[in-house]
Design a protein around this motif. Sequence first.
Motif, PDB file in Angstrom:
ATOM      1  N   ASP A 153      33.290  47.819  38.549  1.00 57.17           N
ATOM      2  CA  ASP A 153      32.632  46.466  37.888  1.00 57.17           C
ATOM      3  C   ASP A 153      33.728  46.114  36.658  1.00 57.17           C
ATOM      4  OD1 ASP A 153      31.176  46.504  39.971  1.00 57.17           O
ATOM      5  OD2 ASP A 153      29.468  47.033  38.412  1.00 57.17           O
ATOM      6  N   ASP A 154      33.804  46.879  35.959  1.00 54.80           N
ATOM      7  CA  ASP A 154      35.150  46.476  35.005  1.00 54.80           C
ATOM      8  C   ASP A 154      36.242  45.679  35.023  1.00 54.80           C
ATOM      9  OD1 ASP A 154      33.195  47.596  32.802  1.00 54.80           O
ATOM     10  OD2 ASP A 154      34.403  49.646  32.809  1.00 54.80           O
ATOM     11  N   LEU A 155      37.000  46.830  35.891  1.00 49.51           N
ATOM     12  CA  LEU A 155      38.193  46.055  36.483  1.00 49.51           C
ATOM     13  C   LEU A 155      38.203  44.652  37.106  1.00 49.51           C
ATOM     14  CD1 LEU A 155      39.497  49.732  38.552  1.00 49.51           C
ATOM     15  CD2 LEU A 155      40.978  47.593  36.598  1.00 49.51           C
ATOM     16  N   ARG A 156      36.569  44.836  38.245  1.00 48.22           N
ATOM     17  CA  ARG A 156      36.833  43.558  38.915  1.00 48.22           C
ATOM     18  C   ARG A 156      36.019  42.038  37.954  1.00 48.22           C
ATOM     19  NH1 ARG A 156      33.905  46.740  43.107  1.00 48.22           N
ATOM     20  NH2 ARG A 156      35.587  46.321  44.642  1.00 48.22           N
ATOM     21  N   ARG A 157      36.833  42.270  36.489  1.00 45.49           N
ATOM     22  CA  ARG A 157      35.486  41.319  35.752  1.00 45.49           C
ATOM     23  C   ARG A 157      37.439  40.681  35.375  1.00 45.49           C
ATOM     24  NH1 ARG A 157      32.663  43.537  30.864  1.00 45.49           N
ATOM     25  NH2 ARG A 157      33.414  40.780  29.710  1.00 45.49           N
ATOM     26  N   PHE A 158      38.159  41.623  35.434  1.00 43.77           N
ATOM     27  CA  PHE A 158      39.903  41.213  34.918  1.00 43.77           C
ATOM     28  C   PHE A 158      40.064  39.716  35.871  1.00 43.77           C
ATOM     29  CE2 PHE A 158      39.710  45.346  33.062  1.00 43.77           C
ATOM     30  CZ  PHE A 158      41.138  45.019  32.084  1.00 43.77           C
ATOM     31  N   PRO A 159      40.846  38.962  35.215  1.00 42.45           N
ATOM     32  CA  PRO A 159      41.839  38.048  36.593  1.00 42.45           C
ATOM     33  C   PRO A 159      42.393  38.438  37.332  1.00 42.45           C
ATOM     34  CG  PRO A 159      42.721  37.660  34.698  1.00 42.45           C
ATOM     35  CD  PRO A 159      41.647  38.502  34.246  1.00 42.45           C
ATOM     36  N   SER A 160      42.012  37.998  38.810  1.00 40.70           N
ATOM     37  CA  SER A 160      42.989  38.504  39.869  1.00 40.70           C
ATOM     38  C   SER A 160      43.952  38.599  41.212  1.00 40.70           C
ATOM     39  CB  SER A 160      41.829  39.411  40.857  1.00 40.70           C
ATOM     40  OG  SER A 160      41.028  37.923  41.519  1.00 40.70           O
ATOM     41  N   VAL A 161      44.534  39.095  41.038  1.00 42.33           N
ATOM     42  CA  VAL A 161      45.338  38.128  42.277  1.00 42.33           C
ATOM     43  C   VAL A 161      45.502  38.828  43.126  1.00 42.33           C
ATOM     44  CG1 VAL A 161      47.163  37.949  40.050  1.00 42.33           C
ATOM     45  CG2 VAL A 161      47.469  40.321  41.220  1.00 42.33           C
ATOM     46  N   SER A 162      46.137  37.864  45.091  1.00 44.75           N
ATOM     47  CA  SER A 162      46.378  38.371  45.904  1.00 44.75           C
ATOM     48  C   SER A 162      47.612  38.254  46.473  1.00 44.75           C
ATOM     49  CB  SER A 162      45.278  37.834  46.999  1.00 44.75           C
ATOM     50  OG  SER A 162      43.991  37.857  46.841  1.00 44.75           O
ATOM     51  N   GLU A 163      48.441  39.492  46.865  1.00 43.69           N
ATOM     52  CA  GLU A 163      49.539  38.598  47.079  1.00 43.69           C
ATOM     53  C   GLU A 163      49.431  40.048  49.074  1.00 43.69           C
ATOM     54  OE1 GLU A 163      51.733  37.808  45.648  1.00 43.69           O
ATOM     55  OE2 GLU A 163      51.360  37.011  43.143  1.00 43.69           O
ATOM     56  N   ILE A 164      50.627  38.935  49.391  1.00 43.83           N
ATOM     57  CA  ILE A 164      50.322  39.983  50.839  1.00 43.83           C
ATOM     58  C   ILE A 164      52.145  40.824  50.671  1.00 43.83           C
ATOM     59  CG2 ILE A 164      51.157  39.917  53.286  1.00 43.83           C
ATOM     60  CD1 ILE A 164      49.494  37.009  53.159  1.00 43.83           C
ATOM     61  N   ARG A 165      52.219  41.984  50.824  1.00 49.26           N
ATOM     62  CA  ARG A 165      53.439  42.356  50.819  1.00 49.26           C
ATOM     63  C   ARG A 165      53.433  43.638  51.795  1.00 49.26           C
ATOM     64  NH1 ARG A 165      53.913  39.206  47.748  1.00 49.26           N
ATOM     65  NH2 ARG A 165      54.696  38.254  45.739  1.00 49.26           N
ATOM     66  N   PHE A 166      54.852  44.390  51.872  1.00 48.04           N
ATOM     67  CA  PHE A 166      54.782  45.430  52.701  1.00 48.04           C
ATOM     68  C   PHE A 166      54.798  46.887  52.153  1.00 48.04           C
ATOM     69  CE2 PHE A 166      59.282  45.135  51.910  1.00 48.04           C
ATOM     70  CZ  PHE A 166      59.534  46.527  51.140  1.00 48.04           C
ATOM     71  N   ILE A 167      53.921  47.819  52.603  1.00 49.87           N
ATOM     72  CA  ILE A 167      54.457  49.005  52.107  1.00 49.87           C
ATOM     73  C   ILE A 167      55.235  49.787  53.325  1.00 49.87           C
ATOM     74  CG2 ILE A 167      51.899  49.816  52.753  1.00 49.87           C
ATOM     75  CD1 ILE A 167      51.858  51.480  50.034  1.00 49.87           C
ATOM     76  N   GLU A 168      55.871  50.850  52.673  1.00 48.11           N
ATOM     77  CA  GLU A 168      56.662  51.978  53.556  1.00 48.11           C
ATOM     78  C   GLU A 168      56.977  52.943  53.025  1.00 48.11           C
ATOM     79  OE1 GLU A 168      60.467  49.978  54.239  1.00 48.11           O
ATOM     80  OE2 GLU A 168      60.473  51.505  56.313  1.00 48.11           O
TER      81      GLU A 168
END
Lengths: 438, 327
Positions: A153-168
């Motif tokens: 819950d604490d973490l979700r209070r921070f300003p958030s970002v959404s990014e499309i990124r690969f993981i390999e």
Amino acid sequence: MGKIYEPSLPKLMEAIATEARGMKGLDRRNFLKGGIAAVAGLASVQIIPKASASPNLPPNLPKWQSHLGPGVVSKPYGEPAEFEDLQRRTVPWLTVDAASSISMTPLQDLEGIITPSGVVFERYHGGIPNVNPEQHRLIIHGLVERPLVLTMDDLRRFPSVSEIRFIECPANGGMEWRGAQMEALQFTHGMLACCEWTGVKLSTLLAEVGVKPDGKWILAEGADAAGMSRSIPLEKALDDTIIVWGQNGEALRPEQGYPLRMLNPGWEGNTSVKWLRRLEIGDQPWHHREETSKYTDLMPDGRARRFTWVQEANSVITSPCPEKPLKQSGFVEIRGFAWSGRGKIKAVDISFDGGVNWERTELKGLVLPKALTQFSYRTTWNGQPWLLQSRAIDETGYVQPTLKQLRDERGGWSIYHKNSIHTWNVMENGDVFNVQIS
Amino acid sequence: MFRFLRLIPLVLVMTFSVIVSAGPLGIGSVATPEMIAGWDIDVRPDGTGLPDGVGSVAEGEGLYEAKCASCHGLFGEGEGRWPVLAGGEGTLDTLHPEKTVGSYWPYASTLWDYIHRAMPYTAPQSLTDDETYSISAYVLYLNDIVDDEFVANRETFARVKMPNEENFYVDNRPDSKNERCFENCADPKAFEIVTTINGLTPTGHFKEDSGVAANHYDGNPSAASESGISKVKNDTKIVLSDKANLGKGVYDMACQACHNPGIAGAPKTGDKAAWVSRIDQGMDVLNGHAINGYQGADGVMPAKGGNMSLSNDDVINAVAFMVELSR
């Protein structure tokens, strides 16, 4: 005689389909093949040719149109259509135990740049922990002004970002350093996925704890049985590292680190520690097992590279590929993915003759930094054999190397970071084989 | 790191309340020294993070044989396909490099840290600090890095030098330099085309009659209870007792790693021939062996499978599960 079977044919088909529904993937396919062959056999003997076509084809009314289908929330959480065969798969002999193993993304079946969460490749060193998000904590401590413990819950209070990124995984393709081994795209390149990730930038969390001046490295540690741990330099953390809880519009999947993971965009997947429970700020790297014994690159002179973090530009043709042979002559769109851990893909070239001559392809859809990028080339195939290759160029000007160039530098035992140009041999009959040109 | 915090908690708590002010967003709670001390398990090459404690090669031998040898071999040579821990010196620049603790690892601290956090594989973080010192010392001894008199503690352990330390260097990529050439970029006459060896890869999902059907973790049934044990169950239509049903979860967690593949002498679950004479001993003997561990003719069965957090009842349930599938 013939009459006995005629009316029951659709029923027989239905029975086969119903029974097949309970089976998965391979079993279902083989069963369907067998079942349909049996029915077709009956049909050709018992039924006039016209009726041997599916009763659902024009001009007939398809059966699904003649009655109501299931209503809303018949499946509160939906799943792929029963006819689809989208699956992670593995090569069992690669590892000794499934709890420390790898499975691959079915790249051959993907549509677009987003990998559905359920088929993102898996890599664990101690199995998937079953973490209760209410009891999960992230501790940040070490060379900081304010050591903190954070709930979800604490973490979700921070300003958030959404990014499309690969993981390999840096071992993607690593089974082929010394020769072609894998008969399918899923196994040559499938330790790769691309998702939309949602979370808080690590730089935001670091501002909250206040890094002391001599803090230069961060130890990221998981809450899994392997206690996965990696040293991340502060520059990366302040640049684009994200502490992620969301994946493709929902909570992370357990396999991907639920409820919390690190994501180091463009870097080898192992650094993106899953089930993240602890970040310690220190003045030196820790040189833990996954950055010494593993994930270091042995060179032919017996010395080894450490901290080989970035995933260099790579590409592969996904259609055609061994799983998706050419079935028809005539027009064909050759499609594939390119990606670079250093930023955006600038261009992708294609060769039909094993790299002697090259043509430019077209990039399509979104072209995002450190994300899968689609390329396309339209041409005609009339049964001529091809040695198909693709070559990615990223925004730094780096050109994807040939296998020979990589081997000349690194020999054949470095396991990781094999991003060389890949070759599919398209045969006269349209079948596609994985080959290497040296 | 910062284990000294434990020693002076009072002073710290006081300083703490003085220096801690909220961060810019004021989110989260203060991580107390007690919380941190419990989770702060990492060790660094300069010895930071090594706890108090002591352990010798001599003590390590017995511990290693009981807790590690079933997978890694009595001499670190690796049973079956489990990781090799010793040997391989002088092989790194050959065509068959063997990377082990002794031949490859740059720092001894990594060994302490890793064994403590992740081994034994089926019971991570179950070793005490003293046990970790002893076993780490023994693994170094198996690699001829310390002698049999070696006694490890914070000071002596931090002084151990690994032979391969100097042979690591920081990533110097990009190394290869390809050019974006478009015409006559290679000589087709010089091409050597190497094809894939058939039959190594699972292909049943797209090739007819490939002969290689497996597309899940069928080679090793420990993959998931779905593909492994429950298959045995379905094939033979066994109805499990309540006890055995309770034991299944324990089995998946603590026993399957050895008993599914049948490694290191462990009788394979479901293999009737391997179990018949064992079952004849009676449940009490089997339970006793599983709870207390024993050295049998085929190998070492570690007490509770190496997972001392299990209760005796957990183990008894798991044995019931194994026996019912193997009868």
